[in-house]
Scaffold this motif. Structure first.
Motif, PDB file in Angstrom:
ATOM      1  N   GLU A  42       0.833  -1.211   0.000  1.00 53.68           N
ATOM      2  CA  GLU A  42       0.000   0.000   0.000  1.00 53.68           C
ATOM      3  C   GLU A  42       0.860   1.251   0.000  1.00 53.68           C
ATOM      4  O   GLU A  42       0.594   2.213  -0.736  1.00 53.68           O
ATOM      5  CB  GLU A  42      -0.924  -0.009   1.216  1.00 53.68           C
ATOM      6  CG  GLU A  42      -1.786   1.238   1.338  1.00 53.68           C
ATOM      7  CD  GLU A  42      -2.753   1.186   2.498  1.00 53.68           C
ATOM      8  OE1 GLU A  42      -3.390   2.234   2.786  1.00 53.68           O
ATOM      9  OE2 GLU A  42      -2.892   0.111   3.127  1.00 53.68           O
TER      10      GLU A  42
ATOM     11  N   ASN B 282       2.306   1.796  -3.371  1.00 52.96           N
ATOM     12  CA  ASN B 282       1.303   2.173  -4.365  1.00 52.96           C
ATOM     13  C   ASN B 282       0.963   3.656  -4.316  1.00 52.96           C
ATOM     14  O   ASN B 282       0.288   4.167  -5.214  1.00 52.96           O
ATOM     15  CB  ASN B 282       0.033   1.339  -4.159  1.00 52.96           C
ATOM     16  CG  ASN B 282      -0.819   1.287  -5.407  1.00 52.96           C
ATOM     17  OD1 ASN B 282      -0.318   1.118  -6.513  1.00 52.96           O
ATOM     18  ND2 ASN B 282      -2.134   1.435  -5.239  1.00 52.96           N
ATOM     19  N   ARG B 283       1.430   4.346  -3.295  1.00 62.81           N
ATOM     20  CA  ARG B 283       1.226   5.791  -3.180  1.00 62.81           C
ATOM     21  C   ARG B 283       2.501   6.580  -3.473  1.00 62.81           C
ATOM     22  O   ARG B 283       2.506   7.807  -3.372  1.00 62.81           O
ATOM     23  CB  ARG B 283       0.728   6.133  -1.772  1.00 62.81           C
ATOM     24  CG  ARG B 283      -0.634   5.531  -1.454  1.00 62.81           C
ATOM     25  CD  ARG B 283      -1.004   5.736  -0.011  1.00 62.81           C
ATOM     26  NE  ARG B 283      -2.330   5.186   0.279  1.00 62.81           N
ATOM     27  CZ  ARG B 283      -2.814   5.002   1.500  1.00 62.81           C
ATOM     28  NH1 ARG B 283      -2.065   5.302   2.556  1.00 62.81           N
ATOM     29  NH2 ARG B 283      -4.020   4.517   1.682  1.00 62.81           N
TER      30      ARG B 283
ATOM     31  N   ALA C 104       2.949   4.008  -8.159  1.00 58.28           N
ATOM     32  CA  ALA C 104       1.488   4.096  -8.174  1.00 58.28           C
ATOM     33  C   ALA C 104       0.918   3.373  -9.392  1.00 58.28           C
ATOM     34  O   ALA C 104       1.328   3.627 -10.530  1.00 58.28           O
ATOM     35  CB  ALA C 104       1.054   5.557  -8.171  1.00 58.28           C
TER      36      ALA C 104
ATOM     37  N   LYS D 171       1.428   0.342 -10.123  1.00 60.30           N
ATOM     38  CA  LYS D 171       2.373  -0.660 -10.629  1.00 60.30           C
ATOM     39  C   LYS D 171       2.615  -1.777  -9.624  1.00 60.30           C
ATOM     40  O   LYS D 171       3.616  -2.475  -9.683  1.00 60.30           O
ATOM     41  CB  LYS D 171       3.695   0.022 -10.986  1.00 60.30           C
ATOM     42  CG  LYS D 171       3.550   1.100 -12.059  1.00 60.30           C
ATOM     43  CD  LYS D 171       4.878   1.763 -12.381  1.00 60.30           C
ATOM     44  CE  LYS D 171       4.690   2.844 -13.450  1.00 60.30           C
ATOM     45  NZ  LYS D 171       5.967   3.494 -13.802  1.00 60.30           N
ATOM     46  N   VAL D 172       1.693  -1.926  -8.679  1.00 65.89           N
ATOM     47  CA  VAL D 172       1.776  -2.953  -7.650  1.00 65.89           C
ATOM     48  C   VAL D 172       0.572  -3.879  -7.798  1.00 65.89           C
ATOM     49  O   VAL D 172      -0.570  -3.406  -7.820  1.00 65.89           O
ATOM     50  CB  VAL D 172       1.792  -2.334  -6.238  1.00 65.89           C
ATOM     51  CG1 VAL D 172       1.906  -3.418  -5.173  1.00 65.89           C
ATOM     52  CG2 VAL D 172       2.923  -1.316  -6.103  1.00 65.89           C
ATOM     53  N   ARG D 173       0.816  -5.189  -7.894  1.00 62.68           N
ATOM     54  CA  ARG D 173      -0.282  -6.146  -8.066  1.00 62.68           C
ATOM     55  C   ARG D 173      -0.112  -7.344  -7.144  1.00 62.68           C
ATOM     56  O   ARG D 173       1.014  -7.695  -6.780  1.00 62.68           O
ATOM     57  CB  ARG D 173      -0.347  -6.636  -9.518  1.00 62.68           C
ATOM     58  CG  ARG D 173      -0.671  -5.546 -10.522  1.00 62.68           C
ATOM     59  CD  ARG D 173      -0.987  -6.131 -11.874  1.00 62.68           C
ATOM     60  NE  ARG D 173      -1.215  -5.103 -12.867  1.00 62.68           N
ATOM     61  CZ  ARG D 173      -1.603  -5.328 -14.115  1.00 62.68           C
ATOM     62  NH1 ARG D 173      -1.834  -6.584 -14.506  1.00 62.68           N
ATOM     63  NH2 ARG D 173      -1.774  -4.346 -14.963  1.00 62.68           N
TER      64      ARG D 173
ATOM     65  N   ASP E 197      -7.659  -3.852   0.036  1.00 60.64           N
ATOM     66  CA  ASP E 197      -7.612  -3.341  -1.333  1.00 60.64           C
ATOM     67  C   ASP E 197      -8.480  -2.108  -1.550  1.00 60.64           C
ATOM     68  O   ASP E 197      -8.160  -1.265  -2.389  1.00 60.64           O
ATOM     69  CB  ASP E 197      -7.966  -4.444  -2.336  1.00 60.64           C
ATOM     70  CG  ASP E 197      -9.359  -5.044  -2.133  1.00 60.64           C
ATOM     71  OD1 ASP E 197      -9.992  -4.768  -1.090  1.00 60.64           O
ATOM     72  OD2 ASP E 197      -9.799  -5.797  -3.026  1.00 60.64           O
TER      73      ASP E 197
ATOM     74  N   SER F 236      -6.134   0.631  -0.024  1.00 59.84           N
ATOM     75  CA  SER F 236      -4.775   0.687  -0.573  1.00 59.84           C
ATOM     76  C   SER F 236      -4.737   0.944  -2.070  1.00 59.84           C
ATOM     77  O   SER F 236      -3.752   1.487  -2.579  1.00 59.84           O
ATOM     78  CB  SER F 236      -4.044  -0.619  -0.280  1.00 59.84           C
ATOM     79  OG  SER F 236      -4.603  -1.697  -1.019  1.00 59.84           O
TER      80      SER F 236
ATOM     81  N   VAL G 253      -4.444  -1.387  -4.164  1.00 60.58           N
ATOM     82  CA  VAL G 253      -3.678  -2.475  -4.760  1.00 60.58           C
ATOM     83  C   VAL G 253      -4.655  -3.532  -5.263  1.00 60.58           C
ATOM     84  O   VAL G 253      -5.427  -4.083  -4.470  1.00 60.58           O
ATOM     85  CB  VAL G 253      -2.702  -3.104  -3.742  1.00 60.58           C
ATOM     86  CG1 VAL G 253      -1.993  -4.310  -4.349  1.00 60.58           C
ATOM     87  CG2 VAL G 253      -1.697  -2.068  -3.259  1.00 60.58           C
TER      88      VAL G 253
END
Length: 359
Positions: free
Chosen positions: A143, A146-147, A152, A154-156, A170, A173, A175
């Motif tokens: 999380e 992802n900020r 941002a 590009k996180v999975r 989720d 976040s 994500v």
């Protein structure tokens, strides 16, 4: 036979690959991370291979599988050849208590939600005492990334358990979490394919987290042969992810691979291997266990860790009695591998593992 040939090829290639990996430098810009967890996978099978007593017990190993287990998976490298090839390539595989290595969880529960929270946030949370679908109040490093600029969107995350959307939170976040995906294929197989598709098609992705769960499922069922088969299948999958990353110019030379587990399993003889949890966990919900043990399932706090990539290096052997690495150090290690300041995430989180020292 194919797996045996693959394992032999890895061992033969490892010495030639080791010098290049040993010269790996600190991460440069645009670093990437692949994190894979194998739910409830004991260090014993990772390093020792099949437990002869469990293989000999028809209750746990069906006679039709006995010969296969004995021939193919009687050692750790037989079960997980790719993970065992990492040290020769400049990576690490840590947690073999037979050689004095130690790694453990610090949360008081020794089961999944508390373990994943500790792994992803860098801190145990004593308030997390169940696997219920409750939104995680804590911020995971996923999380936080992802900020961040450059991360941002590009996180999975892909997982085999429908509690993951709550653990990752989720909704808050941002994500993407697939949780338990519906479909005709077995859940873990589908998760593997979704993760491979994402790695193949998402050129701008920088962090991929894949959580596999069949090891824990089969262990709770008491199916030892399928538990080992799941470990072997997961090892093949992890090897393929690494191969894909090395074949992609966007990922090659920029990717750190980490593999670990959320908790261990009982270490006592007999059926204790099917369970996990501390005395505190048992006292809170004894009805959740098939074996009555108010003292908890000894050894299920013991975990292990593997990694390879830029900047990863072997650390001096850490004596069991003087040093034990912890699950709470994995979040900071992931951030260090990405070239991020883990203290900016949480200065109170566990510091990076020594394999990432000086990062």
């Amino acid at each position: 036979m194919n797996r045996l040939l693959m394992a032999l090829a890895l061992l033969l290639l490892a010495p030639a690959m080791a010098p290049a990996m040993a010269r790996a430098e600190a991460p440069t810009a645009d670093q990437r991370l692949i994190l894979v967890t194998m739910d409830g996978t004991r260090w014993q099978e990772v390093f020792r291979g099949a437990d002869k007593a469990l293989v000999a017990e028809p209750k746990f190993t069906h006679p039709d599988w006995k010969e296969t287990v004995e021939k193919a998976w009687d050692t750790g490298p037989g079960v997980m050849p790719f993970l065992h090839s990492l040290p020769a390539q400049g990576g690490v595989l840590h947690g073999n208590r037979d050689t004095g290595q130690c790694m453990r969880v610090t949360n008081p529960m020794w089961f999944s939600y508390p373990g994943y929270n500790e792994l992803l946030t860098g801190r145990p949370d004593p308030a997390i005492t169940t696997n219920d679908k409750t939104w995680n109040r804590n911020t995971t490093f996923l999380e936080w990334l992802n900020r961040r600029p450059g991360f941002a969107g590009k996180v999975r995350m892909y997982g085999t358990w429908d509690v993951f959307p709550y653990i990752i939170n989720d909704k808050r976040s941002g994500v993407p979490v697939n949780g338990e995906a519906p479909g005709a294929l077995p859940t873990e197989t589908r998760t593997m394919r979704m993760a491979q598709d994402a790695l193949r098609s998402a050129a701008d992705m920088r962090v991929l987290y894949v959580a596999l769960g069949d090891t824990d499922e089969f262990a709770h069922e008491g199916d030892y042969a399928q538990y080992l088969a799941s470990m072997n299948r997961d090892d093949d999958f992890i090897a393929e992810l690494w191969r894909m990353a090395q074949a992609d110019p966007a990922w090659r030379g920029r990717t750190t691979l980490m593999v670990t587990t959320d908790h261990g399993r009982g270490a006592r003889p007999g059926a204790y291997w099917t369970e996990h949890g501390s005395a505190a966990a048992w006292k809170l919900a004894p009805q959740d266990y098939t074996i009555a043990d108010p003292e908890g399932f000894t050894g299920s706090d013991a975990i292990w860790f593997a990694a390879i990539g830029p900047g990863v290096h072997p650390a001096p052997q850490l004596p069991l009695k003087t040093a034990c690495l912890t699950q709470s150090q994995i979040a900071a290690s992931a951030l260090a591998a990405l070239g991020e300041d883990w203290r900016a995430f949480d200065a109170g989180a566990g510091a990076p593992l020594p394999f990432f020292a000086g990062r």
